[in-house]
Design a protein around this motif. Structure first.
Motif, short mmCIF file in Angstrom:
data_model
loop_
_atom_site.label_atom_id
_atom_site.label_comp_id
_atom_site.label_asym_id
_atom_site.label_seq_id
_atom_site.Cartn_x
_atom_site.Cartn_y
_atom_site.Cartn_z
N PHE A 172 -38.25 29.43 -45.01
CA PHE A 172 -39.15 30.31 -43.99
C PHE A 172 -38.84 29.63 -42.75
O PHE A 172 -39.15 28.51 -42.52
CB PHE A 172 -40.26 30.39 -44.39
CG PHE A 172 -40.86 31.18 -45.51
CD1 PHE A 172 -40.56 30.97 -46.82
CD2 PHE A 172 -41.26 32.42 -45.52
CE1 PHE A 172 -40.71 31.79 -47.82
CE2 PHE A 172 -41.84 33.44 -46.14
CZ PHE A 172 -41.46 32.89 -47.69
N TYR A 173 -38.58 30.40 -41.56
CA TYR A 173 -38.44 29.73 -40.41
C TYR A 173 -38.81 30.69 -39.39
O TYR A 173 -39.00 31.88 -39.59
CB TYR A 173 -36.88 29.53 -40.11
CG TYR A 173 -35.98 30.49 -39.67
CD1 TYR A 173 -35.69 31.55 -40.68
CD2 TYR A 173 -35.56 30.82 -38.21
CE1 TYR A 173 -34.91 32.60 -40.20
CE2 TYR A 173 -34.96 31.75 -37.93
CZ TYR A 173 -34.42 32.89 -38.84
OH TYR A 173 -33.98 33.94 -38.32
N ALA A 174 -38.73 30.11 -37.96
CA ALA A 174 -39.13 31.26 -37.06
C ALA A 174 -38.59 30.58 -35.65
O ALA A 174 -38.23 29.31 -35.86
CB ALA A 174 -40.64 31.09 -36.65
N SER A 175 -38.18 31.28 -34.88
CA SER A 175 -37.30 30.83 -33.55
C SER A 175 -38.26 30.10 -32.58
O SER A 175 -37.62 29.40 -31.88
CB SER A 175 -36.74 32.04 -32.84
OG SER A 175 -37.52 32.98 -32.35
N TRP A 176 -39.57 30.39 -32.86
CA TRP A 176 -40.49 29.77 -31.86
C TRP A 176 -40.78 28.35 -32.18
O TRP A 176 -41.93 27.49 -31.58
CB TRP A 176 -41.85 30.74 -31.58
CG TRP A 176 -42.22 31.24 -32.77
CD1 TRP A 176 -42.07 32.41 -33.31
CD2 TRP A 176 -43.13 30.72 -33.54
NE1 TRP A 176 -42.70 32.80 -34.44
CE2 TRP A 176 -43.46 31.82 -34.73
CE3 TRP A 176 -43.76 29.45 -33.80
CZ2 TRP A 176 -44.05 31.59 -35.79
CZ3 TRP A 176 -44.46 29.29 -34.93
CH2 TRP A 176 -44.58 30.32 -36.16
N GLY A 215 -47.12 27.50 -42.54
CA GLY A 215 -46.47 27.23 -41.53
C GLY A 215 -45.25 27.20 -41.69
O GLY A 215 -44.45 27.52 -42.78
N VAL A 216 -44.31 27.00 -40.51
CA VAL A 216 -42.99 27.01 -40.68
C VAL A 216 -42.51 25.78 -40.03
O VAL A 216 -42.87 25.17 -39.02
CB VAL A 216 -42.44 28.53 -39.87
CG1 VAL A 216 -42.16 29.54 -40.86
CG2 VAL A 216 -42.86 28.70 -38.60
N PRO A 217 -41.13 25.25 -40.72
CA PRO A 217 -40.41 25.64 -41.58
C PRO A 217 -41.05 25.25 -43.00
O PRO A 217 -41.87 24.24 -43.31
CB PRO A 217 -39.28 25.07 -41.51
CG PRO A 217 -39.87 23.90 -40.87
CD PRO A 217 -40.73 24.06 -40.11
#
Lengths: 651, 178, 174
Positions: free
Chosen positions: B73-77, B140-142
């Motif tokens: 699980f990731y996010a660019s922010w 939360g990520v990652p």
């Protein structure tokens, strides 16, 4: 240059504390009167050194000396002057220095006010205080030095947390710390008594004022902190059972028990071993609370988890202070003679009950706070313990305390019967039951019970005063004459107990409170809690180191204009943080409480509360502290003890 | 009379043990266990992010049956997500299939992120609302999960992958299910 | 531990807290949530359910559930992005007619017992829940033991003349 002097003064204070500790204990052991006579001077010297050190830190803060790391991290040139000064204790290093300073003030106070103490006892008390102080100053010097320099100096500081920029919070730490650290004096007396191997009524009489002063400060400190949370955090909450709050509640609970059990020692020479244990326990909880909260173990906002090394130092120090005193207790306490016997139903019996209940509540708070990390360590399970648990576990213990509180002072010493008490207090009980009954019609059971208990506490607390002044039975003039002859301590106890009742009423008032969250455009009106709230204006206002967005809310009740409220939202550019400045309008029966939230599409989110009886929570705490202070003023506490001191402990 | 001393000593010992293990990095009172470990992957179905191919529980189980899959699980922010990019790239280079769930992200931002830090992902599912993440117990990520051949979550890490956690946790877990 | 950035796209107040704590700048004050940004939960009126009874139920459930990325805050009190999502789920399920216990079980299935601010009674929490009773029991035992000891020592020791004089002095005019 000044910070170096401060550092030097800190080191000097540490050395003087070491000397005070060693000379005090060793001198009293050797019965060397010259050594013992030196301890008061050392205590005062230690105080002067630490005062100079604190002044140096304040100088560095006010003169924006950004070569001092602590100032860089916690101050900024644009910060208002008041907060530059108060900011010196708003961080870890500075607060340790404040701790040391307050401890030194306590030592100096014992040195100055303890002229009538037996020389050996005074030397031992000062010795214990000096030794403890030395440990913490060493901690400051080695791991948390507030005067550490950086090179090259920074151009400007990073500023402090904007939430700290508040008058209530600025003076919260000194008051709270005086409460915490003040319990070091009863602790020192307890250790000294164990060293001497005897405790008598005079000991109880010396210890009680110190315990009372600390208790008053701690009460004020906790109340101030919770009040700050109420008006600064912006959602109307005031107590969250956070580990940091619990840390201040623990010594308050055992301290309350101590203030009461010391009376028994003083009046009846009973409960001596227990009182000594309470004195040790209270200060131990003060210490563990303040320091272990910062070790990173607890899931609290204040953890400085980054540095377990600091935690190890603190733990070693705690082991020395707490372990040492408890070891001494285990060795010496069995030798202390027990005192007078009392029947279970008696003033002493009531105080024992109060102590058991208060200590059980304290046990719940301690275990609840420590359980998650212990459970994780020993069983490998992650659990949380929060407000719903504490409410559920503390309530059944608190209700009997409240119920018994009003009765206790009516019981005579040694042996009592309940029937005369019923005769004195039936009217209070009747009114309380009527109030609870009336409340239960429109309310849930718990708030109704709380209002009944509150009435019982307030009225019952004054039952003794009514009884002793023959109020309503004798002519008013005669009652007044009797009232003037009443020991101030009786009045103090009544006010303090009634203060608890006021606080209980304030807590119960939450059940009547209302809140509404609305999205408002300028000109919009809303009905909430029986009031009409109109958003009149939204504007930008600039502060010294923040910019702010302020709303003007016009409040009417039944069409009658009531007040204007100005909640605002402050943005601190340096810290990239936003705080909400709550607007509160109170008439002491309810608070109108308005918060300005985010704005979107020309509409602002407003939170409008009507908090019924909320001010009573802190008003009650004020009464408690006032009651404690009145008891202090009782001449029986001030005089008497000295003259018998020399008989009591021939030194 | 010894009871208070005993209690204090026991508490002190436990505290010392905690601090000791914290210093050694073996004890983190703030970390969370994920109850999903040892259980089947929860049911879900997500479309792909942009041009990437999405996936659901069935696709994931099917692929894992052939070869264990690492779900990330990731996010660019998210700043720590950029920190683990190199490690993910090297794991992908070893041939470990890495499937991603983009948490509350947009196609444009994610595209830029992958251009900048490299794209180690075989598939990228778009969890714009963040609801699938909640079903996985993500807070939360990652976060990373290892899925074995029978579709069971074998290992989980909240936080960025580090060389250390790959060596001491992920590799033993991979060996155990190989 | 995930620090800043890992919490939500709109840097919630909790994130600020992590950041400051992580940098080792915890102030030495003894107050709750000192570093927390003022949580301003349910900041959006649209989040609330139109039915006040359902909303009250949702709030009651939510205040039992821990905001996972915060320190000791319930999801009702927190402004964190994650807490907002969980609040929304609680409300959806309340509207869907599930029982309070089912909502809590749903959360526990995903986040473990950690999510419950009031831990359930189980083997590992037995000591926690037994504390009030244990405290009373130990206190009662101590009181009983102290009384027995006093009685065994022969009750109030006969006072010497000097002690009696002191006693009179101590009790003063009373």
């Amino acid at each position: 240059m000044i910070p170096e002097l401060g550092n030097f003064a800190l080191a000097l204070g540490c050395c003087l504390a070491l000397a005070q500790g060693f000379i005090g204990i060793y001198g009293a052991w050797r019965r060397d009167s010259r050594l013992m006579a030196a301890t008061p001077g050392l205590a005062i010297g230690q105080f002067l050194a630490l005062a100079a050190s604190a002044a140096a830190l304040a100088w560095a803060a006010t003169h924006d000396d950004f070569s001092v790391l602590n100032i860089v991290q916690n101050s900024a040139a644009a910060k208002p002057l008041l907060y530059k000064i108060t900011g010196t204790w708003g961080n870890h290093e500075g607060s340790i220095l404040l701790w040391g300073l307050v401890l030194a003030i306590c030592g100096a106070a014992v040195a100055l006010a303890g002229g009538n103490l037996p020389t050996a006892l005074r030397a031992r008390v000062l010795g214990v205080l000096g030794g403890t102080s030395c440990g913490f100053l060493l901690f400051a010097l080695t791991t948390s030095n507030p005067f550490a320099r950086i090179w090259p100096p920074a151009a400007d500081g990073q500023g402090m947390n904007p939430l700290l920029q508040d008058p209530g919070l600025a003076f919260h730490p000194p008051i709270l710390y005086t409460g915490y650290v003040g319990f070091a004096v009863p602790f020192a007396f307890a250790v000294a008594a164990l060293l001497e191997g005897r405790i008598d009524a005079a000991w109880g009489r010396w210890v009680r004022p110190w315990a009372l002063v600390s208790w008053c400060f701690l009460t004020c400190g906790i109340a101030l902190g919770s009040w700050w949370a109420y008006y600064e955090l912006g959602w109307g909450g005031y107590w969250f059972w956070d580990p940091v709050e619990n840390a201040s509640l623990m010594p308050w609970l055992t301290g309350t028990a101590l203030v009461h059990s010391a009376i028994v020692v003083e009046k009846r020479e009973s409960l001596k071993i227990w009182t000594v244990l309470l004195a040790i326990g209270t200060f131990s909880l003060s210490l563990s609370g303040t320091f272990l909260v910062r070790s990173g173990i607890l899931n609290s906002v204040h953890a400085f988890a980054s540095d377990p090394a600091r935690g190890i130092f603190i733990l070693a120090l705690l082991a020395l202070v707490i372990g040492g005193s408890l070891l001494l207790f285990a060795l010496r306490a069995p030798r202390l003679a027990s005192g007078g016997i009392f029947a279970p139903i008696s003033r002493e019996g009531a105080i024992v009950l109060n102590n058991i209940l208060l200590c059980s509540i304290c046990a719940v708070v301690v275990v609840g706070t420590m359980y998650p990390p212990f459970c994780d360590l020993l069983l490998g399970e992650k659990i949380s313990v929060g407000a719903p648990f504490f409410n559920a576990a503390v309530l059944p213990l608190a209700i009997p305390v409240f119920a018994a509180m009003a009765v206790g002072p009516l019981l005579p010493w040694k042996r009592a019967r309940l029937w005369p008490v019923v005769q004195h207090a039936w009217w209070a009980a009747l009114i309380a039951v009527v109030i609870a009954g009336a409340c239960s019609i429109g309310m849930k059971i718990l708030p109704a019970l709380a209002f009944g208990l509150s009435a019982w506490l307030i009225l019952g607390s004054f039952a003794e005063v009514v009884e002793r002044t023959l109020l309503f039975r004798a002519p008013v003039a005669s009652s007044f004459r009797r009232a003037r002859g009443l020991p101030v301590a009786v009045l103090g106890a009544a006010i303090a107990h009634a203060g608890m009742g006021v606080t209980v009423a304030g807590l119960a008032g939450a059940s009547l409170s209302t809140q509404k969250i609305v999205s408002a455009k300028v000109g919009d009106s809303f009905q909430s809690g029986g009031y009409e709230w109109t958003l009149m204006r939204l504007e930008d206002v600039d502060g010294p180191n923040y910019s702010s967005r302020m709303a003007t809310i016009y409040v009417k009740q039944d069409g009658v204009p009531l007040t204007l409220m100005y909640p605002s939202r402050r943005t601190f550019p340096l810290q990239h943080q936003t705080t909400y400045d709550v607007a509160i309008s109170t008439n002491f029966l309810r608070d109108l409480y308005a918060v300005l939230g985010e704005e979107r599409d020309g509409a602002a989110v407003l939170r409008l509360h009507v908090n019924v009886l909320a001010p009573w929570i802190w008003l009650g705490a004020g009464f408690m502290a006032l009651g404690g202070a009145l008891s202090l003023a009782d001449r029986r506490l001030r005089v008497g003890a000295p003259s018998r001191a020399r008989v009591a402990v021939p030194a | 009379m010894l009871a208070p001393l005993g209690l204090a000593a026991a508490a002190g010992l436990a505290f010392w043990k905690m601090l000791d293990r914290m210093a050694a990095g073996k004890f983190d009172p703030h970390a969370l266990d994920n109850p999903l470990v040892g259980k089947q992957v929860p049911d879900f179905s997500l479309t792909g992010l942009g041009k990437a191919k999405g996936f659901g529980a069935a696709d994931l189980k099917q692929a894992a049956a052939a070869k264990p899959v690492l779900v990330n699980f990731y996010a660019s922010w998210c700043i720590p997500c950029a920190e683990e990019a190199d490690i993910l790239a090297s794991l992908a280079a070893e041939g470990i299939p890495i499937w991603a769930v983009a948490y509350k992200d947009t196609e444009a931002a994610s595209g830029e992120f992958l251009n900048r830090y490299g794209n180690p992902y075989a598939r990228i599912a778009n969890d714009a609302a963040g609801r699938v993440a909640i079903d996985w117990g993500v807070y939360g990520v990652p976060e990373s999960f290892l899925i074995d051949r029978s579709g069971i979550v074998r290992w989980h890490l909240a936080g960025p992958l580090t060389e250390d956690s790959v060596r001491s946790e992920l590799r033993p877990a991979l060996r155990a299910i190989a | 531990m995930k620090m800043n950035g890992g919490l939500g796209p709109e840097a919630p107040s909790c994130a600020a807290r992590f950041r400051v704590t992580g940098a080792g700048r915890a102030p030495g004050l003894l107050l709750v949530l000192l570093l927390s940004g003022p949580a301003f939960a349910v900041a959006d009126p649209k989040e609330m359910l139109p039915d006040p009874q359902q909303e009250a139920r949702a709030e009651a459930i939510g205040s039992q559930l821990r905001c996972l990325v915060c320190q000791n805050e319930s999801i009702e009190d927190s402004n964190a992005d994650m807490a907002k999502d969980l609040r929304a789920i609680v409300r959806q399920r309340v509207v869907a007619g599930t029982t309070d216990q089912q909502v809590i079980d749903w959360m526990v299935a995903r986040y473990g017992n950690f999510v419950r601010l009031k831990p359930p009674l189980m083997l590992s929490t037995a000591l926690l829940w037994a504390t009030p009773a244990l405290g009373l029991l130990l206190g009662g035992l101590a009181a009983w033991w102290g009384r027995r000891r006093a009685v065994e020592q022969g009750g109030p020791a006969p006072l010497t003349a000097a002690e009696q004089a002191r006693l009179r002095e101590l009790t003063g005019a009373e």
